[in-house]
Write an enzyme that holds these catalytic residues in place. Structure first.
Site, mmCIF file in Angstrom:
data_model
loop_
_atom_site.group_PDB
_atom_site.id
_atom_site.type_symbol
_atom_site.label_atom_id
_atom_site.label_comp_id
_atom_site.label_asym_id
_atom_site.label_seq_id
_atom_site.Cartn_x
_atom_site.Cartn_y
_atom_site.Cartn_z
ATOM 1 N N GLU A 1 -11.213 -2.324 -4.410
ATOM 2 C CA GLU A 1 -10.750 -1.763 -3.069
ATOM 3 C C GLU A 1 -11.929 -1.142 -2.430
ATOM 4 O O GLU A 1 -12.374 -0.472 -2.874
ATOM 5 C CB GLU A 1 -9.642 -0.831 -3.267
ATOM 6 C CG GLU A 1 -8.872 -0.357 -1.953
ATOM 7 C CD GLU A 1 -7.761 0.489 -2.104
ATOM 8 O OE1 GLU A 1 -7.331 0.833 -3.368
ATOM 9 O OE2 GLU A 1 -7.099 0.671 -1.203
ATOM 10 N N ALA B 1 -9.624 7.653 -8.358
ATOM 11 C CA ALA B 1 -9.426 6.757 -9.272
ATOM 12 C C ALA B 1 -8.761 5.245 -8.331
ATOM 13 O O ALA B 1 -8.628 5.558 -7.141
ATOM 14 C CB ALA B 1 -8.212 7.303 -10.138
ATOM 15 N N MET B 2 -8.633 4.589 -9.307
ATOM 16 C CA MET B 2 -8.226 2.983 -8.725
ATOM 17 C C MET B 2 -7.087 2.429 -9.259
ATOM 18 O O MET B 2 -7.029 2.188 -10.648
ATOM 19 C CB MET B 2 -9.368 1.882 -8.626
ATOM 20 C CG MET B 2 -9.238 0.881 -7.953
ATOM 21 S SD MET B 2 -8.463 1.119 -6.073
ATOM 22 C CE MET B 2 -7.474 -0.515 -6.092
ATOM 23 N N GLU B 3 -6.100 1.986 -8.568
ATOM 24 C CA GLU B 3 -4.659 1.572 -9.196
ATOM 25 C C GLU B 3 -4.611 0.010 -9.703
ATOM 26 O O GLU B 3 -3.603 -0.701 -9.848
ATOM 27 C CB GLU B 3 -3.707 1.680 -8.149
ATOM 28 C CG GLU B 3 -3.871 0.898 -7.218
ATOM 29 C CD GLU B 3 -4.407 1.347 -5.829
ATOM 30 O OE1 GLU B 3 -5.066 2.503 -5.868
ATOM 31 O OE2 GLU B 3 -3.943 1.086 -4.682
ATOM 32 N N ASN B 4 -5.771 -0.499 -9.977
ATOM 33 C CA ASN B 4 -5.855 -1.999 -10.395
ATOM 34 C C ASN B 4 -4.686 -2.209 -11.302
ATOM 35 O O ASN B 4 -4.260 -1.733 -12.337
ATOM 36 C CB ASN B 4 -7.307 -2.325 -11.244
ATOM 37 C CG ASN B 4 -8.389 -1.544 -10.508
ATOM 38 O OD1 ASN B 4 -8.723 -1.838 -9.669
ATOM 39 N ND2 ASN B 4 -8.816 -0.763 -11.157
ATOM 40 N N HIS C 1 -0.497 9.454 -9.525
ATOM 41 C CA HIS C 1 -0.693 8.880 -8.050
ATOM 42 C C HIS C 1 -0.701 7.328 -8.507
ATOM 43 O O HIS C 1 -0.185 6.371 -7.940
ATOM 44 C CB HIS C 1 -1.854 9.400 -7.267
ATOM 45 C CG HIS C 1 -2.243 8.532 -6.140
ATOM 46 N ND1 HIS C 1 -1.650 9.111 -4.880
ATOM 47 C CD2 HIS C 1 -3.071 7.634 -6.046
ATOM 48 C CE1 HIS C 1 -2.242 8.305 -4.116
ATOM 49 N NE2 HIS C 1 -3.014 7.357 -4.619
ATOM 50 N N GLU C 2 -1.936 7.098 -9.510
ATOM 51 C CA GLU C 2 -2.308 5.605 -9.561
ATOM 52 C C GLU C 2 -1.046 5.094 -10.421
ATOM 53 O O GLU C 2 -0.948 3.834 -10.195
ATOM 54 C CB GLU C 2 -3.565 5.601 -10.363
ATOM 55 C CG GLU C 2 -4.546 6.370 -10.045
ATOM 56 C CD GLU C 2 -5.085 5.951 -8.379
ATOM 57 O OE1 GLU C 2 -4.824 4.979 -8.171
ATOM 58 O OE2 GLU C 2 -5.545 6.957 -8.001
ATOM 59 N N HIS D 1 1.257 3.903 -7.800
ATOM 60 C CA HIS D 1 1.074 2.700 -6.968
ATOM 61 C C HIS D 1 1.397 1.303 -7.720
ATOM 62 O O HIS D 1 1.487 0.437 -6.865
ATOM 63 C CB HIS D 1 -0.427 2.462 -6.851
ATOM 64 C CG HIS D 1 -1.235 3.340 -5.846
ATOM 65 N ND1 HIS D 1 -0.795 3.245 -4.753
ATOM 66 C CD2 HIS D 1 -2.238 4.061 -5.556
ATOM 67 C CE1 HIS D 1 -1.350 3.902 -3.988
ATOM 68 N NE2 HIS D 1 -2.431 4.417 -4.440
ATOM 69 N N GLU E 1 -0.706 4.384 0.634
ATOM 70 C CA GLU E 1 -1.264 5.668 0.448
ATOM 71 C C GLU E 1 -0.480 6.934 0.734
ATOM 72 O O GLU E 1 -0.275 7.668 0.024
ATOM 73 C CB GLU E 1 -2.855 5.895 0.823
ATOM 74 C CG GLU E 1 -3.885 4.680 0.444
ATOM 75 C CD GLU E 1 -3.877 5.012 -1.157
ATOM 76 O OE1 GLU E 1 -3.363 5.808 -1.871
ATOM 77 O OE2 GLU E 1 -4.319 3.988 -1.691
HETATM 78 N N1 TRP Z 1 -6.732 3.250 -3.740
HETATM 79 C C1 TRP Z 1 -7.235 4.400 -4.650
HETATM 80 C C2 TRP Z 1 -6.391 5.378 -4.474
HETATM 81 O O1 TRP Z 1 -5.833 5.851 -3.490
HETATM 82 C C3 TRP Z 1 -8.608 5.053 -3.872
HETATM 83 C C4 TRP Z 1 -9.482 4.051 -3.630
HETATM 84 C C5 TRP Z 1 -9.921 3.418 -2.359
HETATM 85 C C6 TRP Z 1 -11.051 3.904 -4.150
HETATM 86 N N2 TRP Z 1 -10.950 2.867 -2.384
HETATM 87 C C7 TRP Z 1 -11.756 3.169 -3.081
HETATM 88 C C8 TRP Z 1 -11.375 4.528 -5.359
HETATM 89 C C9 TRP Z 1 -13.079 3.010 -3.667
HETATM 90 C C10 TRP Z 1 -12.542 4.254 -5.777
HETATM 91 C C11 TRP Z 1 -13.499 3.572 -4.957
HETATM 92 O O2 TRP Z 1 -5.801 5.774 -5.528
HETATM 93 ZN ZN ZN Z 2 -3.667 5.735 -3.614
#
Ligand code: TRP
Ligand code: ZN
Length: 895
Positions: free
Chosen positions: A124, A265-268, A300-301, A304, A323
């Site tokens: 993302e 963090a990232m919600e993959n 949060h993650e 998502h 978001e």
């Molecule tokens: N979508 C993620 C969240 O809000 C955050 C996110 C967006 C992100 N772009 C990113 C994390 C780039 C790391 C790097 O939870």
């Molecule tokens: Zn988010």
């Protein structure tokens, strides 16, 4: 990299992608120096014959391109800088693309990159195009099957989204894992992880009886610190089932900690990747605040998974769809966790603590954004680089806009609206408008004749609205009339428009209460009901409401629970604020009244100049009575008795006066510390005595520690004679919260030799722990006497690296953004420009965040104003600015 005038992408230009992509197969031959990726993409035409097939790609080497089994020669496609275009004849076809990327050289931490001895991805918003050529946009959703091949010794664990379907050894010490994700997803939710990890796991049975494996992975040696994160994850799953009826839809849900990570963090899908700062905790290394932050980010993650993944965004302008909604959900989760096991007013005040913290964040981060050159609606109209729009406005104001819908609909109505949203859109890529429409279907049903048309303007309009209140009480009729007026000044680029843009009124839910002179709440009759709080719905520029049976001129309690993200203007005497601070039954508004009283005091001190100021006895008396109030919880008391931060105060000065703000805060803390010393001592000793011998991060124990450390900082601010307490607490601390509480008090108020000794002790103890070393750097970056010299010498420390975002944030960002005294001079501005440029060539996303430190330069007085402008111009002159930094700097200089 080159500076170019990057194209502007506009929301209204959206066009659907002319092809569908039902199936994707990816084969990775992982190697840090060069990884080959073979992507097999099955396309189906959705548009008209002859529509170009445009794929995105960045920093890739194209090795081969095969269409339906036939290799293409270079005259059969167009390869440009960041696109690959074909003109397929067939309605269905398979494209096989083989390309190469270089993870070890990738310092941007977007796409596939190396962190320590591990490999991670971050896709993302537009990172997938650094992995393979692809329609890298969220409305193209595909089913993925992924083969990961790598050296087995170096990368024993190979993870991707979904389920592990096969695993085998290959020749030459390599092995392979095959993953299949049963859910359709856009490319930004793709992830892979390879390396050696420790794992902590827990099997949970979901409401529907399905058993799911929850796992938390972290690097070797840190496995003892993942218990809290796993516990948070299990509680998140339960909470989403209970509060929103949303169940986990996977057999396996993984969280992996990365040491190098651009954001939180990232919600993959099924494979969340986290900044290690939001995973690792134990009592010796993490503060209470860190425990709470981990809970919020894990939540949060996880949330998502429904709001973001099951229903995703049509395009990046809709970012707040996922978001804003997910931040609202994580805020509610945290609030419910704080109130768990409590009842009545205790539960209400526990939840208010979270609300207070969230509103404070909004005011420190989002209000200034709305007042500066980057102001944008929660659904932006245009951007040059989407990475620059992961902002406080999209996240935090976005959450407020969702919260207002919750307030207007009520808990049950909101839940019905959310159910309707999933009924309509599960599995789709949709818009913010689709969300409001689902909510509106319930709102209109419950409020015949009303809709959310005016409400929708929150998605179009930038800027913080101001609501002006006037109140009149009529003795003869025993009625009280209240008039609300709203206006919103031009924001960001709107300021350049002539004639000024029209900003129609917004739909503002305004919660109101009235108190009598004795501090008791008055009953209000409104719409046939009698209540202590009424919700007024302001939808026009000005409206008046009249309440009957009001026997005296009341003291109004305004915008209870911060029912809308606005600024309230109401002329009233300090005595009324003092009354509310002591008696308001709405704990948010009560805190707010004390806050306003403190701000008034601080502003007087800013304008009086050095050592000219006196403290109003009414203010001291209010703080004294709050300190002595036994009916409020410790956590809430700690919030009520803290003063606005330097940055919060800065926002209220005009022109912005950083040094005045720093001085006033220090003076008022000192005066309160001195004048109430016996009470602070008593508070310190009694919270100390109540502390159990075992550390527990629960909110009640954490509240005691917060109050104790607040008392300690006031005592230190009031006089040197309390240094002994801080020393004893620092060296004898049984947990990081107490250790940091004492150390930061020492950093602010004790002698140089004392500070140096404590810092050295801290270093010796924790030099092996990167997250604790981040604290060590931050403490020094925010110390009152830190200068650019201090920074430059800390940057030479062997433990410092600009390539690790956490370390860069701990030292550089803390100094540039949170040390007002240190940064606001010519050397500080130069230092900032140097660091923006150094980061610009390493990591544009992180560089662009630092670049925003001087967004509000035009609101300062001279010489700071010109100093900051010169530094911005210096950055702009650089011949190789990234798109990210270029956008920020050019917008800052346009105002
Ligand atoms: N979508 C993620 C969240 O809000 C955050 C996110 C967006 C992100 N772009 C990113 C994390 C780039 C790391 C790097 O939870
Ligand atoms: Zn988010």
């Amino acid at each position: 990299m080159r500076t170019e005038t990057a194209p502007t992408i506009t929301r209204l230009d959206y066009k659907p992608y002319p092809y569908r992509l039902p199936a994707v197969e990816l084969l990775f031959d992982l190697d840090p120096a060069q990884t080959t990726v073979r992507a097999t993409l099955q396309f189906e035409r959705a548009g008209s014959q002859g529509d170009a097939l445009i794929l995105n790609g960045e920093d890739l080497e194209l090795l081969s391109l095969v269409l339906d089994g036939k290799p293409l020669s270079s005259d059969e496609y167009e390869l440009a800088d960041s696109t690959l275009t074909l003109y397929p004849e067939q309605a269905r076809f398979t494209l096989e693309i083989t390309s190469l990327c270089r993870p070890a050289d990738n310092s941007s931490l977007m796409g596939l990159y190396v962190s320590g001895d591990q490999l991670f991805t971050q896709c993302e918003a537009e990172g997938f195009r650094r992995i393979t050529w692809f329609p890298d946009r969220p409305d193209v959703m595909a089913r993925y099957r992924v083969h990961l091949r790598a050296d087995k010794k170096r990368y024993p664990l190979l993870l991707s989204n979904g389920n592990l379907v096969a695993q085998q050894d290959l020749s030459e010490g390599r092995h392979e894992a095959i993953w299949e994700d049963p859910h359709l997803k856009p490319s930004y939710l793709f992830a892979l992880v390879a390396g050696d990890f420790e794992c902590r796991e827990h099997t949970l049975t979901t409401r529907s009886g399905r058993s799911a494996l929850l796992q938390v992975y972290s690097d070797r040696g840190s496995g003892a610190k993942t218990a809290w994160a796993l516990d948070c994850l299990a509680r998140s799953v339960r909470w989403d089932e209970q509060r929103f009826g949303l169940a986990l839809d996977l057999d396996r849900f993984m969280v992996v900690a990365a040491r190098d990570f651009n954001m939180g963090a990232m919600e993959n899908k099924g494979l969340n990747i986290f900044n290690s700062a939001y995973v690792l905790a134990d009592k010796d290394t993490a503060t209470d605040a860190a425990y709470r932050a981990i809970e919020a980010v894990i939540g949060h993650e996880y949330f998502h998974n429904w709001t973001g993944n099951r229903v995703t965004c049509r395009d990046w302008f809709q970012l707040s769809l996922k978001e804003g909604l997910t931040v609202f959900r994580d805020q509610e989760f945290s609030a419910d966790m704080l109130a768990q096991g409590l009842e009545g007013t205790e539960a209400v005040s526990a939840r208010a603590v979270k609300r207070i913290d969230d509103v404070t964040t909004l005011r420190i981060a989002q209000f200034p954004e709305d007042a500066g050159p980057m102001a944008h609606p929660i659904r932006p109209e245009s951007y040059q680089e989407i990475g620059n729009f992961y902002t406080a406005t999209v996240y935090e104001k976005g959450a407020e806009v969702v919260r207002m819908q919750h307030t207007l609909l009520g808990e049950a109505g909101f839940r019905a609206g959310l159910d309707e949203y999933f009924r309509r859109h599960d599995g789709q890529a949709v818009t913010c408008d689709d969300f409001v429409s689902a909510m509106e279907s319930v709102y209109s049903q419950r409020n015949p004749g009303k809709d959310l048309q005016v409400f929708r303007r929150w998605y179009n309009q930038a800027g913080t609205p101001r609501v002006t209140v006037t109140l009149s009480w009529n003795q003869a009729t025993q009625t009280c009339s209240i008039t609300l007026r709203q206006r919103c000044a031009p924001a960001g680029i709107e300021k350049l428009q002539d004639p000024p843009v029209a900003k129609p009124p917004l739909h503002i839910p305004f919660a109101l209460g009235l108190l009598g002179r004795d501090g008791r709440s008055l009953a209000l009759s409104h719409e046939g009901k009698s209540a202590e709080t009424v919700l007024l719905e302001l939808t026009e520029a000005q409206q008046t409401w009249t309440f009957e049976n009001i026997p005296e001129a009341p003291v109004p309690s305004l915008l209870r629970n911060f029912s809308a993200p606005v600024m309230v203007e109401f002329d009233r005497p300090d005595a009324d604020l003092a009354l509310l601070a002591q008696h308001d039954t709405d704990p948010f508004a009560r805190w707010e009244a004390g806050r306003e009283l403190a701000s008034r005091q601080l502003l007087k001190m800013v304008s009086a100049g050095a050592s000219q100021s006196t403290v109003d006895p009414l203010f001291i008396d209010t703080w004294r009575s709050l300190l002595q109030d036994d009916n409020i919880t410790d956590a809430y008391k700690a919030r009520v008795l803290s003063l606005p931060s330097e940055k919060e105060l800065l926002e209220k000065t005009e022109p912005l006066d950083p040094l005045g703000a720093v001085r006033a805060c220090r003076e008022l803390r000192g005066a309160l510390g001195k004048q109430l010393a016996p009470l602070w001592q008593k508070t310190y000793q009694s919270t100390l005595a109540q502390a159990g011998s075992e550390y527990s991060p629960d909110p009640v124990s954490a509240g005691k520690r917060a109050l104790k450390n607040l008392a300690l900082s006031y005592l230190m601010a009031g006089g040197a004679e309390f240094g002994r307490l801080a020393r004893e607490q620092y060296y004898g601390a049984g947990n990081m919260t107490d250790r940091m509480g004492a150390l930061s008090a020492l950093m602010h108020y004790s002698a140089e030799s004392e500070r140096a000794a404590a810092l050295e002790h801290f270093y010796q103890q924790w030099q092996q722990d990167p997250l604790v070393m981040d604290k060590w750097f931050s403490l020094q970056a925010t110390a009152p006497d830190a200068t650019v010299e201090t920074m430059r010498s800390l940057m030479l420390h062997p433990a410092f690296s600009l390539r690790n975002p956490n370390r860069a944030r701990a030292l550089i960002f803390q100094f540039c953004m949170n040390n007002l005294q240190g940064i606001h001079n010519v050397q500080g501005y130069d230092f900032w420009a140097d660091q923006v440029l150094a980061l610009n060539s390493l990591n544009p996303e992180v560089a662009a965040r630092l670049a925003r430190a001087f967004d509000n330069w035009a609101r300062f007085a001279e010489p700071q104003r010109s100093g900051m402008r010169a530094a911005l111009e210096q950055v702009q002159q650089h011949p190789e600015l990234s798109r990210n930094v270029a956008e920020i700097i050019s917008k800052a200089l346009k105002i």
